[in-house]
Design a protein around this motif. Structure first.
Motif, short mmCIF file in Angstrom:
data_model
loop_
_atom_site.label_atom_id
_atom_site.label_comp_id
_atom_site.label_asym_id
_atom_site.label_seq_id
_atom_site.Cartn_x
_atom_site.Cartn_y
_atom_site.Cartn_z
N UNK A 144 5.19 -1.59 6.77
CA UNK A 144 4.06 -1.11 6.53
C UNK A 144 3.65 0.25 6.68
N UNK A 145 3.86 1.69 5.91
CA UNK A 145 3.64 3.06 6.47
C UNK A 145 2.42 2.63 7.32
N UNK A 186 1.17 -1.35 -0.20
CA UNK A 186 0.04 0.13 0.23
C UNK A 186 1.34 0.94 0.36
N UNK A 187 0.53 2.39 -0.04
CA UNK A 187 1.09 3.25 -0.40
C UNK A 187 1.94 3.98 0.26
N UNK A 188 2.58 4.02 0.37
CA UNK A 188 4.53 4.62 1.30
C UNK A 188 5.18 3.29 1.79
N UNK A 189 4.40 2.25 1.89
CA UNK A 189 5.53 1.02 2.19
C UNK A 189 6.59 0.94 1.84
N UNK A 190 7.12 0.38 2.97
CA UNK A 190 8.76 -0.09 1.99
C UNK A 190 9.13 -1.43 2.17
N UNK A 191 9.58 -1.16 0.93
CA UNK A 191 9.64 -2.78 0.02
C UNK A 191 10.54 -3.26 -0.84
N UNK A 192 10.52 -4.18 -1.28
CA UNK A 192 11.64 -4.44 -2.25
C UNK A 192 10.97 -5.08 -3.52
N UNK A 201 -7.43 7.41 -1.06
CA UNK A 201 -8.05 6.69 -2.37
C UNK A 201 -5.91 6.52 -3.76
N UNK A 202 -5.28 5.91 -2.42
CA UNK A 202 -3.93 5.53 -3.36
C UNK A 202 -3.41 3.96 -2.78
N UNK A 203 -4.32 3.35 -1.77
CA UNK A 203 -4.82 2.39 -1.39
C UNK A 203 -5.07 1.35 -2.20
#
Length: 756
Positions: A138-139, A109-115, A162-164
């Protein structure tokens, strides 16, 4: 093997080696020969490496190196609110963003830190595309949204944000008292093998259409914490009610000096006070005295940790969410009149040209002689005889302050600082938190003099810290990009204006200020100023100094509001250590390791606070304008798009005029000229044109207002909006009826089984 943080790099090197085969935690314990009593320490190191994006855990629970694969990068996901795609903002500097299609987000979801693993490079535009292989952090774990029925016995929550893109599935036992069409706070609790998200309702915020539930949803959406935890409140309760004699020892005693505060009528926490006098040589001696919050908020305490987490106070139309508990912010830390208060004072000698020729920073104690309001101070400066007599002990100092403020403003103007002085609006709410008026905020001479004095103090402190080579948090502002300046220049061509000089060369803030001067006191002033603000880079906090473009300042920081901003708080802590001789090499090194995180987190929380403030403002404006549906107003076109045009009223409310509602002609959009032109009538609409509009519809959930041109406000056109609203209401009502009927059937069935 002795597991410790110093061994982190060795473990990482092992995972990157060719010999490494992906292992589970227990297998790693065996291979690394870790004693059982050190398992928690190894797990901590592995968790750190995961959070840093250097390793990740596969679905089968095996640890793998990410950094060893050049096609795998860590970063933050930025989703698009109007589409089904995202970009990875890479952690590593110099790495370009990676495009991620919506179906490859892996339930991030928006602004999560991911690989993200890179899949391909688009040959047409050179952009890299990839897919999320792991959510590192998770953000947000708590979201706001609206409950709808899913299937079988399951419900789902559609996030307000709306970004999720993903609904949260809720089992009946996790619903609390929530019903269909309730707005709720929901916690993400798990993710199944397919990646689908499950959660539980934490609280019911209210009906989806209620203003209160919408405000609460915005606060949750931006991760803003409202309540203080028990430990923080306990520390605040233990704060003293008055300054003790031993607290004053070693401080500059300014309790007999004429020092006072100037704030808004409704302000309750006063963190800055001012004083002024003339030297024998005719220079001004300006004192800016800031509450010594760090005397009561100790480093590492619950209060300090909470302030770091919050980063800033949040000022919404209907409430203030403070960074520190009121017991502190309105009590011992507030520079209330007639009581002793601990302060950190910056005393500056300023010449007749506005140059600070000397200064000193001192731990001090003051006793404010008055709590002045901006309204009263403005009236005194404007010559109000009754108030000048009532505040006879203050009036001469105010006159001298105004004299100095004009000098400082002239100096800033000369060096090219951009001064946004367009009228701002303020939303007035009633006791129930409902908007009752939108007014122009009054800004007189005293507002401006306080602004000038705070700017002077902030610049002086930042320059002092820079040349003293202190670990520090600076407020920096980069010059705008060439692309943004070109877009802005194209925009102001609509008003017959253009930026002086060559657009493809580095711009000076003076060039932008000249544009503001050209539109001052015109109907388009607010619009041009707003567009200019959007064209500028966002100011942020950093541990390195790169100057402040907007202020045309080489050195700048935030020092003057430690009650409501964490950067100011940590700056006070550093300055006090330095001026007291307690900042040795070891302590400096420790602080240098801390300030980057403080700067980054403060920038992040400031941004979320601004987004929340803007969203609540848009919500309140939509609610306020719902009382004016069908009424006509004069407006100015503020934007032109392929789907219509935006128009702004004098009270700053903006609405959309849809292209399909412009029924007198077929209008074509010219992207280059940013205009709409009637194919038959040749009627031209462009930014800056005055139009007469009718308020057609408001939607508080979407925070949207629809206008129609007055000439198009036919009964048929207005009925279209009414029909759309009626259809939405019918759909919602049917959902509620179906849910209620199902509940009744279940109840009857259970009762029948029980009686049987």
């Amino acid at each position: 093997m002795d597991i410790s943080n110093e061994r982190k790099e060795r473990i990482l090197a092992y995972m990157r080696s060719k010999e490494y085969v992906p292992l589970k935690f227990g297998e790693l314990m065996t291979v690394l020969d870790v004693p059982k009593e050190a398992d928690a320490e190894l797990l901590s190191i592995l968790d750190d490496l995961c959070e840093e994006g250097k390793i990740y855990i596969t679905r089968k629970g095996r640890y793998m190196s990410a950094d060893g694969n050049s096609r795998t990068l860590a970063g933050t996901v930025e989703c698009n609110a109007k589409g089904y795609f995202a970009f990875l903002r890479c952690d590593e500097e110099g790495e370009e963003d990676i495009y991620i299609p919506g179906d490859k987000l892996g339930y991030a979801i928006n602004r999560d830190r991911v690989l993200v693993k890179i899949d391909e490079i688009n040959q047409r535009n050179g952009h890299r595309e990839g897919h999320v292989i792991k959510v590192l952090k998770r953000s947000l774990t708590v979201l706001s949204g609206v409950v709808t029925k899913f299937k079988d016995e399951m419900y789902r929550v559609t996030p307000d944000n709306k970004k999720i893109y993903y609904n949260i599935r809720i089992l009946p036992q996790d619903m609390m008292s929530a019903d269909i069409d309730s707005r709720v706070a929901v916690e993400i609790t798990s993710q199944d093998k397919q990646g689908k998200l499950y959660g539980r309702v934490l609280s019911v915020l209210g009906d989806k259409d209620s203003l209160k539930s919408c405000v609460e949803g915005i606060i949750i959406e931006h991760g803003i914490k409202q309540e203080f935890d028990e430990g923080t409140l306990k520390e605040a309760e233990n704060a003293p009610l008055e300054v003790f004699r031993e607290d004053i020892n070693g401080r500059l005693d300014l309790r007999d000096a004429l020092i006072f505060t100037i704030d808004g009528d409704n302000a309750r926490d006063f963190d800055d006070a001012v004083s002024i006098e003339k030297t024998d040589g005719g220079n001004y001696l300006l004192g800016v005295h800031i509450a010594d919050v760090t005397h009561y908020v100790k480093e590492g305490s619950a209060l300090d940790n909470e302030a770091f987490f919050r980063g800033t106070s949040v000022y919404l139309a209907d409430r203030v969410i403070p960074m520190l508990p009121e017991k502190l912010s309105n009590g011992i830390c507030s520079l209330n009149p007639g009581v002793d208060r601990l302060t950190l004072s910056v005393i500056m000698e300023i010449d007749k040209n506005g140059a600070v020729i000397s200064h000193k920073i001192e731990k001090s104690v003051i006793n404010s002689k008055a709590r002045m309001t901006y309204n009263n101070a403005n009236a005194i400066l404007e010559g109000d005889a009754a108030l000048r007599e009532e505040y006879g002990h203050i009036a001469p100092a105010l006159d001298m302050m105004n004299e100095l403020a004009l000098i400082l403003n002239k100096k800033r103007e000369k060096r090219g600082a951009i001064q946004f002085d367009f009228p701002e609006t303020e939303i007035i709410v009633d006791s129930e938190g409902e908007p009752e008026d939108i007014i122009k905020a009054q800004r007189g001479a005293s507002n401006k003099l306080i602004e000038e004095f705070m700017l002077a103090a902030n610049e002086t402190v930042a320059e002092y810290a820079y040349w003293s080579e202190l670990p520090f948090v600076y407020r920096v502002h980069e010059a705008p990009s060439e692309e943004k300046i070109k877009v802005f220049n194209q925009f102001i061509l609509n008003f017959g204006l253009m930026i002086k000089g060559k657009i493809d060369e580095p711009i000076h803030p003076k060039a932008l200020q000249s544009v503001l001067d050209a539109v001052k006191d015109t109907p388009e002033e607010r619009m041009v100023a707003s567009m200019m603000l959007q064209s500028l880079m966002k100011a942020e906090y950093k541990d390195t100094n790169t100057g402040h473009f907007g202020l045309a300042a080489n050195y700048y920081c935030h020092f003057t509001s430690p009650i409501r901003r964490y950067p100011d708080l940590i700056i006070h802590r550093i300055l006090k250590k330095f001026i007291c001789g307690r900042l040795d090499e070891k302590e400096s090194a420790r602080l240098r390791s801390i300030v980057p995180a403080a700067a980054a987190n403060s920038s992040k929380t400031e941004l979320e606070a601004e987004y929340a403030e803007r969203d609540v403002e848009d919500l309140m404006k939509a609610e306020y304008m719902s009382a004016f549906i069908g009424q006509s107003f004069d407006a100015i076109i503020s934007g032109v798009t392929s789907f219509g045009m935006f128009a702004e009223l004098e009270n700053s409310v903006e609405g959309l005029i849809r292209l399909e509602s412009m029924s007198d002609d077929y209008y074509e959009y010219n992207e280059e000229e940013n205009t709409l032109t009637g194919s038959r009538s040749k009627q031209l609409y462009r930014i800056g044109d005055m139009v007469r509009i009718v308020v057609a519809r408001t939607d508080i959930r979407l925070r949207r207002i629809d206008f129609v041109l007055e000439k198009d406000a036919t009964a048929e056109n207005m009925r279209k909006f009414e029909a759309e609203d009626r259809h939405s209401r019918i759909v919602a009502k049917r959902s509620k009826i179906r849910a209620a009927a199902k509940k009744r059937r279940k109840f009857v069935k259970r009762r029948g089984r029980k009686n049987g």
